[in-house]
Design an enzyme around this catalytic site. Structure first.
Site, PDB file in Angstrom:
ATOM      1  N   SER A 117      -8.235   3.651   8.877  1.00 21.63           N
ATOM      2  CA  SER A 117      -8.859   3.666   7.556  1.00 21.63           C
ATOM      3  C   SER A 117      -8.060   2.831   6.564  1.00 21.63           C
ATOM      4  O   SER A 117      -8.603   1.979   5.852  1.00 21.63           O
ATOM      5  CB  SER A 117      -8.980   5.108   7.057  1.00 21.63           C
ATOM      6  OG  SER A 117      -9.471   5.156   5.729  1.00 21.63           O
ATOM      7  N   LYS A 132      -8.916  -1.749   5.345  1.00 19.11           N
ATOM      8  CA  LYS A 132      -9.045  -2.303   3.986  1.00 19.11           C
ATOM      9  C   LYS A 132      -7.975  -3.354   3.728  1.00 19.11           C
ATOM     10  O   LYS A 132      -8.218  -4.358   3.073  1.00 19.11           O
ATOM     11  CB  LYS A 132      -8.975  -1.177   2.958  1.00 19.11           C
ATOM     12  CG  LYS A 132     -10.139  -0.191   3.052  1.00 19.11           C
ATOM     13  CD  LYS A 132     -10.131   0.807   1.924  1.00 19.11           C
ATOM     14  CE  LYS A 132      -9.063   1.875   2.079  1.00 19.11           C
ATOM     15  NZ  LYS A 132      -9.367   2.842   3.133  1.00 19.11           N
ATOM     16  N   ARG A 161     -15.627  12.221   7.839  1.00 17.27           N
ATOM     17  CA  ARG A 161     -14.438  12.951   8.284  1.00 17.27           C
ATOM     18  C   ARG A 161     -14.062  14.042   7.294  1.00 17.27           C
ATOM     19  O   ARG A 161     -13.599  15.119   7.683  1.00 17.27           O
ATOM     20  CB  ARG A 161     -13.261  11.977   8.450  1.00 17.27           C
ATOM     21  CG  ARG A 161     -13.395  11.050   9.654  1.00 17.27           C
ATOM     22  CD  ARG A 161     -12.385   9.912   9.582  1.00 17.27           C
ATOM     23  NE  ARG A 161     -11.037  10.423   9.393  1.00 17.27           N
ATOM     24  CZ  ARG A 161     -10.093   9.797   8.692  1.00 17.27           C
ATOM     25  NH1 ARG A 161     -10.350   8.661   8.083  1.00 17.27           N
ATOM     26  NH2 ARG A 161      -8.889  10.335   8.582  1.00 17.27           N
ATOM     27  N   ASP A 210     -15.553   2.010   6.889  1.00 16.35           N
ATOM     28  CA  ASP A 210     -14.494   2.970   6.554  1.00 16.35           C
ATOM     29  C   ASP A 210     -14.974   3.950   5.493  1.00 16.35           C
ATOM     30  O   ASP A 210     -14.720   5.154   5.607  1.00 16.35           O
ATOM     31  CB  ASP A 210     -13.240   2.243   6.067  1.00 16.35           C
ATOM     32  CG  ASP A 210     -12.213   3.217   5.531  1.00 16.35           C
ATOM     33  OD1 ASP A 210     -11.741   4.062   6.307  1.00 16.35           O
ATOM     34  OD2 ASP A 210     -11.910   3.153   4.322  1.00 16.35           O
ATOM     35  N   HIS A 217       0.843  -1.195   0.000  1.00 11.79           N
ATOM     36  CA  HIS A 217       0.000   0.000   0.000  1.00 11.79           C
ATOM     37  C   HIS A 217       0.873   1.238   0.000  1.00 11.79           C
ATOM     38  O   HIS A 217       1.856   1.321   0.725  1.00 11.79           O
ATOM     39  CB  HIS A 217      -0.906   0.032   1.233  1.00 11.79           C
ATOM     40  CG  HIS A 217      -1.729   1.291   1.312  1.00 11.79           C
ATOM     41  ND1 HIS A 217      -2.870   1.469   0.567  1.00 11.79           N
ATOM     42  CD2 HIS A 217      -1.546   2.433   2.023  1.00 11.79           C
ATOM     43  CE1 HIS A 217      -3.369   2.676   0.820  1.00 11.79           C
ATOM     44  NE2 HIS A 217      -2.593   3.273   1.695  1.00 11.79           N
TER      45      HIS A 217
END
Length: 434
Positions: A183, A187, A168, A161, A82
């Protein structure tokens, strides 16, 4: 339980229990906890923070709010990567095939780009007929056949999320390390990979502008992963200037192809080797980082990574004739260069400005519903530290029309600074967190 009591408890700086966090997330997901109470709770978290246990509980509760992929029966050692977002970051297109070529199973769910951070799915869709929406059966088949999948996130992956992030975004509670970390990691955990490497970008073109911010986020995410029973490491890499030489979807696919064929820019190759080395060690496929790096470099040198990329594209329906002839990928009709006004050395290339300009050209989207033009973007002709003569090209704008090209050139003039004396190239990888 009552949401108001949990809001007050967090507002007063107390820790919430695992059960309280699970109840809150379940209630928000099913609608029994309204937006206004969740917004108040999020602001309390911004002001009072959460410890590692609370943050992990929040992450696991959001991951459990929807589908969770169980890869144990067909990809028990799956790996994932990621990035926190950057400009010109086509790393997944290169790193995935490298990892699969040395025997790892790469199971990656990606998102689309929003703002100036390009999305992997948008880049892949620059390839004609490339499919990124796969069924579970297709996902399993691809993992068994070639050991690599990059696909879109399912609608039911961590729905809490998605709902909380949208809240947010409009309540001033985005910039909070526990909420950001939860968050991202919700995932990643829901996607099922056993080993995960995180590329936390730092600098002008990144969400985290300072090393301290990036280090805090990286440590929090690594700790969440470890507490959740996953193998996780993070690296902190620079996003002061764009990664590689291209910004824009088809342009970045071309650069990824060149890199897999051994002709890529050094900074892109280095980030891929660094991230991949950590994943090989995490997955137990290399004894140390040096051994891992040698395996990955060999996959580039011997053509196996390039062969794996072709298998991946074919498996997901992409047109291999275009991959083998990347000059047939979409090309913008207008190409205009920004010329250096003086001789010297490139001192600065502002990644954020480059990303914003590329987005305004159509390479990215300001809203989720915006259309992407795969052909447009920017190509850097020089990087920081490199010499340039007056009148030589600093970068080239690829635009859909003359007017947009000229607007882009005007905006980019302030993004590149030339110094009369030589400057050192920017550090690329700052440190690792494990």
């Amino acid at each position: 339980m009552r949401a108001v009591d949990l809001i007050i408890k967090k507002r007063n700086g107390a820790q919430l229990s695992t059960e309280e966090i699970q109840w809150l997330i379940q209630g928000y997901t099913n609608g029994s906890v309204p937006d206004y109470q969740m917004a108040a709770w999020a602001m309390a978290v911004v002001l009072k923070g959460m410890d590692d246990r609370e943050t992990t509980d929040l992450t696991l509760a959001m991951a459990a709010s929807g589908d969770q992929l169980d890869l144990r029966d067909f990809a028990p050692d799956a790996v994932d990567k990621h990035s926190t977002g950057g400009v010109g970051d086509k790393t997944s297109l290169v790193l995935g095939p490298m990892l699969a070529a040395v025997g790892l199973q790469v199971a990656k769910m990606s998102g689309r780009g929003l703002g100036f951070s390009g999305g992997t799915l948008d880049k892949l869709e620059a390839i004609p007929n490339m499919r990124i929406d796969l069924s579970e059966d297709e996902f399993r088949h691809a993992m068994r056949e070639i050991g690599m999948v990059i696909m879109g996130q399912t609608a039911d992956l961590a729905p809490a999320d998605k709902k909380l992030y949208a809240l947010r975004d409009v309540t001033g509670t985005v910039e909070c390390i526990p909420l950001i970390a939860a968050s991202i990691m919700s995932k990643k955990l829901a996607a099922g990979a056993k080993s995960i490497v995180l590329d936390v970008k730092v600098g002008a073109g990144a969400f985290m502008k300072t090393l301290d911010q990036a280090r805090d986020l990286a440590r929090t995410m690594v700790r969440i992963g470890q507490l959740a029973g996953r193998n996780v490491a993070a690296i902190l890499s620079s996003m002061e200037q764009p990664l590689g030489l291209t910004i824009g979807n088809a342009l970045e696919v071309r650069e990824a192809i060149e890199t897999l064929q051994g002709r890529g820019p050094g900074d892109l190759v280095e980030v891929c080797l660094t991230l991949g080395s950590h994943l090989l060690v995490l997955a137990g496929k290399a004894q140390n980082l040096d051994d891992a790096r040698q395996q990955l470099q060999a996959s580039l040198d011997n053509g196996q990574a390039w062969a794996k990329f072709r298998e991946f594209v074919a498996q997901q329906g992409g047109d291999l004739t275009v991959i083998d002839q990347p000059e047939t990928l979409p090309i913008a009709p207008i190409q205009i260069s920004l010329l250096a006004e003086s001789s010297g050395f490139v001192q600065r290339i502002d990644a954020e400005t480059c990303g914003i300009v590329a987005t305004e050209l159509g390479a990215g989207r300001a809203r989720k519903e915006d259309a992407i033009d795969p052909a447009v973007g920017l190509v850097l002709e020089r990087k920081v530290g490199e010499p340039v003569q007056a009148g030589e090209a600093l970068l080239t704008v690829h635009a859909a029309d003359q007017q947009r090209a000229e607007v882009a050139l005007a905006a980019l003039k302030s993004a590149i600074t030339i110094s009369a004396t030589s400057v050192e190239a920017l550090p690329l990888v700052f440190e690792s967190v494990a």
